[in-house]
Write a protein that holds these residues in place. Structure first.
Motif, PDB file in Angstrom:
ATOM      1  N   ASN A 160      37.876  48.677  36.349  1.00 29.49           N
ATOM      2  CA  ASN A 160      37.747  49.200  34.995  1.00 29.49           C
ATOM      3  C   ASN A 160      38.490  50.528  34.867  1.00 29.49           C
ATOM      4  OD1 ASN A 160      36.058  51.128  36.145  1.00 29.49           O
ATOM      5  ND2 ASN A 160      34.197  50.354  35.212  1.00 29.49           N
ATOM      6  N   GLU A 161      38.319  51.174  33.738  1.00 31.92           N
ATOM      7  CA  GLU A 161      39.034  52.426  33.448  1.00 31.92           C
ATOM      8  C   GLU A 161      38.716  53.521  34.467  1.00 31.92           C
ATOM      9  OE1 GLU A 161      39.862  55.403  29.682  1.00 31.92           O
ATOM     10  OE2 GLU A 161      38.140  54.071  29.605  1.00 31.92           O
ATOM     11  N   LYS A 162      37.522  53.493  35.031  1.00 33.61           N
ATOM     12  CA  LYS A 162      37.114  54.523  35.998  1.00 33.61           C
ATOM     13  C   LYS A 162      37.397  54.112  37.435  1.00 33.61           C
ATOM     14  CE  LYS A 162      33.574  56.280  32.947  1.00 33.61           C
ATOM     15  NZ  LYS A 162      32.151  56.501  32.719  1.00 33.61           N
ATOM     16  N   ASP A 163      38.192  53.053  37.621  1.00 32.32           N
ATOM     17  CA  ASP A 163      38.547  52.518  38.948  1.00 32.32           C
ATOM     18  C   ASP A 163      37.359  51.937  39.705  1.00 32.32           C
ATOM     19  OD1 ASP A 163      41.279  52.672  38.950  1.00 32.32           O
ATOM     20  OD2 ASP A 163      41.362  54.654  39.870  1.00 32.32           O
ATOM     21  N   ASN A 164      36.327  51.525  38.983  1.00 27.87           N
ATOM     22  CA  ASN A 164      35.209  50.828  39.610  1.00 27.87           C
ATOM     23  C   ASN A 164      35.538  49.341  39.674  1.00 27.87           C
ATOM     24  OD1 ASN A 164      33.590  53.162  39.785  1.00 27.87           O
ATOM     25  ND2 ASN A 164      32.960  52.898  37.666  1.00 27.87           N
ATOM     26  N   THR A 165      35.203  48.718  40.806  1.00 26.21           N
ATOM     27  CA  THR A 165      35.393  47.279  40.954  1.00 26.21           C
ATOM     28  C   THR A 165      34.312  46.576  40.144  1.00 26.21           C
ATOM     29  OG1 THR A 165      36.328  47.569  43.154  1.00 26.21           O
ATOM     30  CG2 THR A 165      35.481  45.392  42.618  1.00 26.21           C
ATOM     31  N   ILE A 166      34.736  45.774  39.148  1.00 19.69           N
ATOM     32  CA  ILE A 166      33.756  45.107  38.283  1.00 19.69           C
ATOM     33  C   ILE A 166      33.668  43.608  38.548  1.00 19.69           C
ATOM     34  CG2 ILE A 166      33.830  46.867  36.478  1.00 19.69           C
ATOM     35  CD1 ILE A 166      35.702  45.001  34.884  1.00 19.69           C
ATOM     36  N   TYR A 167      34.649  43.057  39.275  1.00 17.80           N
ATOM     37  CA  TYR A 167      34.601  41.638  39.637  1.00 17.80           C
ATOM     38  C   TYR A 167      35.489  41.407  40.855  1.00 17.80           C
ATOM     39  CZ  TYR A 167      34.959  36.586  39.577  1.00 17.80           C
ATOM     40  OH  TYR A 167      34.921  35.274  39.937  1.00 17.80           O
ATOM     41  N   ILE A 168      35.027  40.541  41.756  1.00 17.53           N
ATOM     42  CA  ILE A 168      35.814  40.117  42.921  1.00 17.53           C
ATOM     43  C   ILE A 168      35.805  38.599  42.946  1.00 17.53           C
ATOM     44  CG2 ILE A 168      35.920  40.065  45.447  1.00 17.53           C
ATOM     45  CD1 ILE A 168      34.731  42.885  45.446  1.00 17.53           C
ATOM     46  N   GLY A 169      36.979  38.022  43.123  1.00 18.71           N
ATOM     47  CA  GLY A 169      37.107  36.575  43.204  1.00 18.71           C
ATOM     48  C   GLY A 169      38.100  36.176  44.278  1.00 18.71           C
ATOM     49  N   LYS A 170      38.253  34.871  44.485  1.00 15.12           N
ATOM     50  CA  LYS A 170      39.221  34.370  45.465  1.00 15.12           C
ATOM     51  C   LYS A 170      39.870  33.109  44.928  1.00 15.12           C
ATOM     52  CE  LYS A 170      37.113  31.075  48.494  1.00 15.12           C
ATOM     53  NZ  LYS A 170      38.184  30.158  48.238  1.00 15.12           N
ATOM     54  N   THR A 171      41.043  32.824  45.444  1.00 12.41           N
ATOM     55  CA  THR A 171      41.738  31.599  45.068  1.00 12.41           C
ATOM     56  C   THR A 171      42.675  31.188  46.190  1.00 12.41           C
ATOM     57  OG1 THR A 171      43.061  30.517  43.367  1.00 12.41           O
ATOM     58  CG2 THR A 171      43.633  32.785  43.864  1.00 12.41           C
ATOM     59  N   CYS A 172      42.895  29.877  46.293  1.00  9.64           N
ATOM     60  CA  CYS A 172      43.874  29.334  47.244  1.00  9.64           C
ATOM     61  C   CYS A 172      45.135  28.912  46.506  1.00  9.64           C
ATOM     62  CB  CYS A 172      43.285  28.144  47.992  1.00  9.64           C
ATOM     63  SG  CYS A 172      41.924  28.616  49.036  1.00  9.64           S
ATOM     64  N   ARG A 173      45.097  29.037  45.187  1.00  8.03           N
ATOM     65  CA  ARG A 173      46.252  28.676  44.378  1.00  8.03           C
ATOM     66  C   ARG A 173      47.115  29.906  44.142  1.00  8.03           C
ATOM     67  NH1 ARG A 173      44.218  26.999  39.228  1.00  8.03           N
ATOM     68  NH2 ARG A 173      42.381  28.193  39.686  1.00  8.03           N
ATOM     69  N   LYS A 174      48.182  29.713  43.384  1.00  6.50           N
ATOM     70  CA  LYS A 174      49.004  30.865  43.029  1.00  6.50           C
ATOM     71  C   LYS A 174      48.156  31.840  42.220  1.00  6.50           C
ATOM     72  CE  LYS A 174      53.530  28.721  42.941  1.00  6.50           C
ATOM     73  NZ  LYS A 174      54.729  28.456  42.131  1.00  6.50           N
ATOM     74  N   LEU A 175      48.317  33.087  42.534  1.00  8.92           N
ATOM     75  CA  LEU A 175      47.549  34.124  41.854  1.00  8.92           C
ATOM     76  C   LEU A 175      47.832  34.125  40.347  1.00  8.92           C
ATOM     77  CD1 LEU A 175      45.516  36.208  42.790  1.00  8.92           C
ATOM     78  CD2 LEU A 175      47.381  37.811  43.138  1.00  8.92           C
ATOM     79  N   GLU A 176      49.075  33.875  39.989  1.00 13.16           N
ATOM     80  CA  GLU A 176      49.450  33.843  38.571  1.00 13.16           C
ATOM     81  C   GLU A 176      48.663  32.775  37.814  1.00 13.16           C
ATOM     82  OE1 GLU A 176      51.688  33.643  41.112  1.00 13.16           O
ATOM     83  OE2 GLU A 176      52.564  35.642  40.980  1.00 13.16           O
ATOM     84  N   SER A 177      48.524  31.603  38.431  1.00 11.92           N
ATOM     85  CA  SER A 177      47.777  30.512  37.780  1.00 11.92           C
ATOM     86  C   SER A 177      46.319  30.889  37.584  1.00 11.92           C
ATOM     87  CB  SER A 177      47.849  29.241  38.626  1.00 11.92           C
ATOM     88  OG  SER A 177      49.169  28.833  38.784  1.00 11.92           O
TER      89      SER A 177
END
Length: 140
Positions: A9-26
């Motif tokens: 977020n605006e204060k550099d706090n991590t608000i969500y963490i996820g993972k993917t095995c696909r292209k990051l763009e997708s």
């Protein structure tokens, strides 16, 4: 190839963490293209997206779960331990790489807007100067 990514977020706090095995763009297109599974406020609050790259899905799953419990992001529901804080410590180098800067923090926007206004004022002053100069030269 697998990725763990985080939304900040605006204060550099991590608000969500996820993972993917696909292209990051997708994956990001899914999140921000209207098909995202998260609360809409999460997407509105996201200013920057960063990622870590891994060789295997198993590595990314382990690191994702670890980081969710380390940072305890407000929009993550799954994989959060009921215990506050960490019960183990992994030696993970968090060399996050910038995927995309979606918005500038307000303090940076203010500086940019002041700079734009200065340039605009300078430009308008130069235009007026040349108009006056042209008028004076036409009179002479």
């Amino acid at each position: 190839m697998a990725y763990v990514y985080r939304f900040l977020n605006e204060k550099d706090n991590t608000i969500y963490i996820g993972k993917t095995c696909r292209k990051l763009e997708s994956r990001m297109e899914e999140h921000f293209g209207g098909k995202g599974h998260l609360n809409k406020q999460c997407y509105k609050d996201t200013y920057r997206i960063e990622y870590l790259k891994f060789k295997t899905d198993a590595d990314s799953l382990l690191v994702e779960t670890y980081l969710i419990n380390k940072y305890r992001p407000q929009y993550n529901k799954a994989n959060k331990s009921k215990y506050e804080g960490q019960t183990i410590k992994l030696d993970i180098k968090e060399n996050w790489k910038l995927y995309k800067q979606l918005k500038l923090p307000s303090r940076e926007r203010q500086v940019i807007n002041k700079f734009k206004n200065m340039i605009y004022s300078l430009g308008m002053s130069l235009i007026l100067f040349f108009i006056i100069l042209t008028l004076l030269l036409s009179i002479l």
